[in-house]
Design a protein around this motif. Structure first.
Motif, mmCIF file in Angstrom:
data_model
loop_
_atom_site.group_PDB
_atom_site.id
_atom_site.type_symbol
_atom_site.label_atom_id
_atom_site.label_comp_id
_atom_site.label_asym_id
_atom_site.label_seq_id
_atom_site.Cartn_x
_atom_site.Cartn_y
_atom_site.Cartn_z
ATOM 1 N N ALA A 1 0.816 5.030 -0.143
ATOM 2 C CA ALA A 1 2.161 4.459 0.013
ATOM 3 C C ALA A 1 2.114 3.185 0.852
ATOM 4 N N LEU A 2 1.228 3.159 1.848
ATOM 5 C CA LEU A 2 1.128 1.989 2.713
ATOM 6 C C LEU A 2 0.613 0.777 1.943
ATOM 7 N N LEU A 3 -0.334 0.989 1.045
ATOM 8 C CA LEU A 3 -0.825 -0.123 0.216
ATOM 9 C C LEU A 3 0.281 -0.634 -0.700
ATOM 10 N N GLN A 4 1.069 0.289 -1.254
ATOM 11 C CA GLN A 4 2.207 -0.130 -2.074
ATOM 12 C C GLN A 4 3.209 -0.925 -1.240
ATOM 13 N N ALA A 5 3.408 -0.495 0.016
ATOM 14 C CA ALA A 5 4.342 -1.201 0.905
ATOM 15 C C ALA A 5 3.858 -2.611 1.207
ATOM 16 N N MET A 6 2.536 -2.794 1.286
ATOM 17 C CA MET A 6 1.989 -4.112 1.583
ATOM 18 C C MET A 6 2.360 -5.128 0.503
ATOM 19 N N LYS A 7 2.563 -4.675 -0.729
ATOM 20 C CA LYS A 7 2.940 -5.581 -1.816
ATOM 21 C C LYS A 7 4.342 -6.152 -1.601
ATOM 22 N N HIS A 8 5.164 -5.446 -0.815
ATOM 23 C CA HIS A 8 6.538 -5.890 -0.564
ATOM 24 C C HIS A 8 6.651 -6.718 0.726
ATOM 25 N N LEU A 9 5.538 -6.868 1.450
ATOM 26 C CA LEU A 9 5.558 -7.574 2.727
ATOM 27 C C LEU A 9 4.966 -8.977 2.583
ATOM 28 N N PRO A 10 5.354 -9.896 3.457
ATOM 29 C CA PRO A 10 4.841 -11.271 3.386
ATOM 30 C C PRO A 10 3.316 -11.329 3.449
ATOM 31 N N ALA A 11 2.763 -12.388 2.867
ATOM 32 C CA ALA A 11 1.312 -12.514 2.726
ATOM 33 C C ALA A 11 0.585 -12.654 4.056
ATOM 34 N N SER B 1 14.377 4.590 18.950
ATOM 35 C CA SER B 1 14.092 4.545 20.386
ATOM 36 C C SER B 1 12.580 4.518 20.613
ATOM 37 N N GLU B 2 11.906 5.669 20.427
ATOM 38 C CA GLU B 2 10.449 5.690 20.591
ATOM 39 C C GLU B 2 9.705 5.229 19.342
ATOM 40 N N ALA B 3 10.365 5.346 18.183
ATOM 41 C CA ALA B 3 9.689 4.994 16.927
ATOM 42 C C ALA B 3 10.721 4.789 15.828
ATOM 43 N N LEU B 4 10.274 4.234 14.712
ATOM 44 C CA LEU B 4 11.074 4.201 13.499
ATOM 45 C C LEU B 4 10.552 5.313 12.592
ATOM 46 N N LEU B 5 11.437 6.208 12.156
ATOM 47 C CA LEU B 5 11.052 7.391 11.407
ATOM 48 C C LEU B 5 11.311 7.189 9.915
ATOM 49 N N LEU B 6 10.329 7.553 9.122
ATOM 50 C CA LEU B 6 10.370 7.401 7.671
ATOM 51 C C LEU B 6 10.674 8.761 7.044
ATOM 52 N N PRO B 7 11.865 8.968 6.471
ATOM 53 C CA PRO B 7 12.226 10.286 5.922
ATOM 54 C C PRO B 7 11.283 10.766 4.818
ATOM 55 N N ASP B 8 10.923 9.865 3.914
ATOM 56 C CA ASP B 8 10.051 10.214 2.795
ATOM 57 C C ASP B 8 8.785 9.360 2.852
ATOM 58 N N PRO B 9 7.647 9.958 3.200
ATOM 59 C CA PRO B 9 6.419 9.157 3.347
ATOM 60 C C PRO B 9 5.923 8.531 2.051
ATOM 61 N N ARG B 10 6.466 8.946 0.927
ATOM 62 C CA ARG B 10 6.063 8.361 -0.364
ATOM 63 C C ARG B 10 6.936 7.169 -0.753
ATOM 64 N N ASP B 11 7.967 6.890 0.022
ATOM 65 C CA ASP B 11 8.903 5.799 -0.267
ATOM 66 C C ASP B 11 8.325 4.477 0.255
ATOM 67 N N ALA B 12 7.523 3.828 -0.570
ATOM 68 C CA ALA B 12 6.823 2.607 -0.167
ATOM 69 C C ALA B 12 7.790 1.477 0.171
ATOM 70 N N GLN B 13 8.885 1.397 -0.550
ATOM 71 C CA GLN B 13 9.832 0.308 -0.306
ATOM 72 C C GLN B 13 10.512 0.465 1.055
ATOM 73 N N ARG B 14 10.920 1.686 1.381
ATOM 74 C CA ARG B 14 11.528 1.939 2.686
ATOM 75 C C ARG B 14 10.510 1.727 3.798
#
Length: 376
Positions: free
Chosen positions: A215-225, A314-327
């Motif tokens: 999912a993290l690799l998929q997320a990288m495609k949505h982030l700046p170069a 506060s301490e972190a940003l929480l990801l509800p669905d770890p498979r949600d690459a866009q979120r």
């Protein structure tokens, strides 16, 4: 006290359970005589006596586990005030559970025919029978035995799998150390041979798939170069993921560093930690990142034990669905693009880490050691 510690791989680079064992021994070794029984170790703690345990072959793992259990039982039957096991063994007054019980995975929330099918599956598998017997022995009630789970969610899973243990499982979460003197980001990147410019996201895991690298690799495609990803951990899966990186057109943006005995440089080099784990009983890497002042994006409480103690934003940003690459990409982009948010996460994360020291964990274990030894 004279304490035997059973940990098949006694090394910080082995994984979360192994790091837990090493850090605890390091804390206790200054005031107790510690003997470590392991098949693999780079002997990371000075002043400890190491005993190499016989290993016929690492595979099949279930046979090696039985042989390891027999060998350590023979070596620790006498001469110790306490035997502390981090492994599937029937001996040891202190049994620390690091992962969800196999019995829970196989049978929880199953009934009727589905449960019967699972029992048939176990009965036909020598591997599953062996693991079930060893695991059951760890939870067997005894006045001198103390079972410890490394998170509150894991305690609940242990009690669901073994109802007779309800009320008898203690929780001692991992600790950390907040270092005082750290290299600058530039110095850390130079030592790790990482790009000096740009923003770096850190991912640390030995099991890349289970801890969410896909999912993290998929997320990288949505982030700046200019945002790059640094992957630290067991390099066994790296060739497969390097091929995947090339197929996704991410070549040059993903850096595989392999295993590191000391993760401090990696924490210092990064701008944030991403831990989109599918399943984690606690996630020590999150706590260690906070101790280094690193903002964290991590899976929510349903997937990660430490997140049950964290407050969103506060301490972190929480990801509800770890498979949600866009979120996931949105959360990482928020941390890297909002300096005020990043500063807030650093501040609260550091305060959280300061409340969770290994000294606190060691004192809790010492109380259990004393109780177990008095009934030995």
């Amino acid at each position: 006290m004279r304490i035997a510690v059973i940990s098949r791989v006694f090394s910080r680079s082995g994984g979360g359970a192994e790091s837990y064992s090493v850090a605890l021994v390091q804390q206790l070794s200054s005031r107790h005589e510690i003997h470590v029984f392991a098949q693999e170790s780079n002997q990371p703690v000075a002043g400890v006596t190491y005993h190499r345990v016989f290993c016929l072959s690492r595979k099949p793992r279930w046979i090696n586990q039985v042989l390891f259990a027999i060998a350590t039982w023979m070596q620790t039957r006498s001469g110790f005030d306490v035997v502390h096991s981090h492994e599937n063994t029937w001996h040891g007054q202190i049994q620390t559970i690091h992962v969800r019980p196999l019995r829970h995975n196989l049978f929880f929330a199953r009934s009727g025919m589905r449960r019967f099918v699972q029992w048939v599956k176990v009965a036909l598998s020598p591997r599953l029978v062996t693991y079930m017997l060893l695991e059951g022995a760890r939870f067997k009630a005894s006045p001198a035995r103390k079972v410890v789970a490394t998170s509150e969610s894991l305690r609940r899973e242990c009690e669901q799998a073994y109802p007779d243990s309800q009320g008898d499982v203690s929780v001692i979460t991992p600790g950390t150390h907040c270092p005082q003197h750290l290299p600058t980001r530039l110095q850390a990147r130079q030592q790790l041979r990482l790009p000096r410019a740009g923003r770096l996201v850190l991912f640390v895991a030995n099991d890349y798939a289970r801890k969410g690298l896909d999912a993290l690799l998929q997320a990288m495609k949505h982030l700046p170069a200019d945002i790059r990803l640094v992957v630290v951990g067991n390099p066994k899966s790296a060739p497969k993921y390097r091929q995947k990186v090339d197929q996704m057109g991410l070549g040059g943006r993903i850096h595989f560093l392999g295993s590191l005995d000391d993760l401090s440089l990696a924490y210092c080099a990064a701008d944030c930690l991403a831990h989109p784990t599918l399943e984690d009983s606690y996630a020590m890497v999150v706590l260690e990142a906070m101790a280094h002042g690193l903002p964290v994006v991590v899976s929510g409480p349903e997937h990660c034990g430490i997140s049950q103690q964290l407050t969103q934003g506060s301490e972190a940003l929480l990801l509800p669905d770890p498979r949600d690459a866009q979120r996931l990409a949105q959360l990482i982009g928020s941390v890297l693009g909002d300096t005020d948010l990043a500063a807030n996460l650093r501040s609260h994360g550091l305060k959280f880490a300061e409340r969770h020291s290994w000294e606190r964990a060691a004192l809790q274990y010492e109380q259990l050691y004393l109780q177990a030894a008095s009934r030995h």
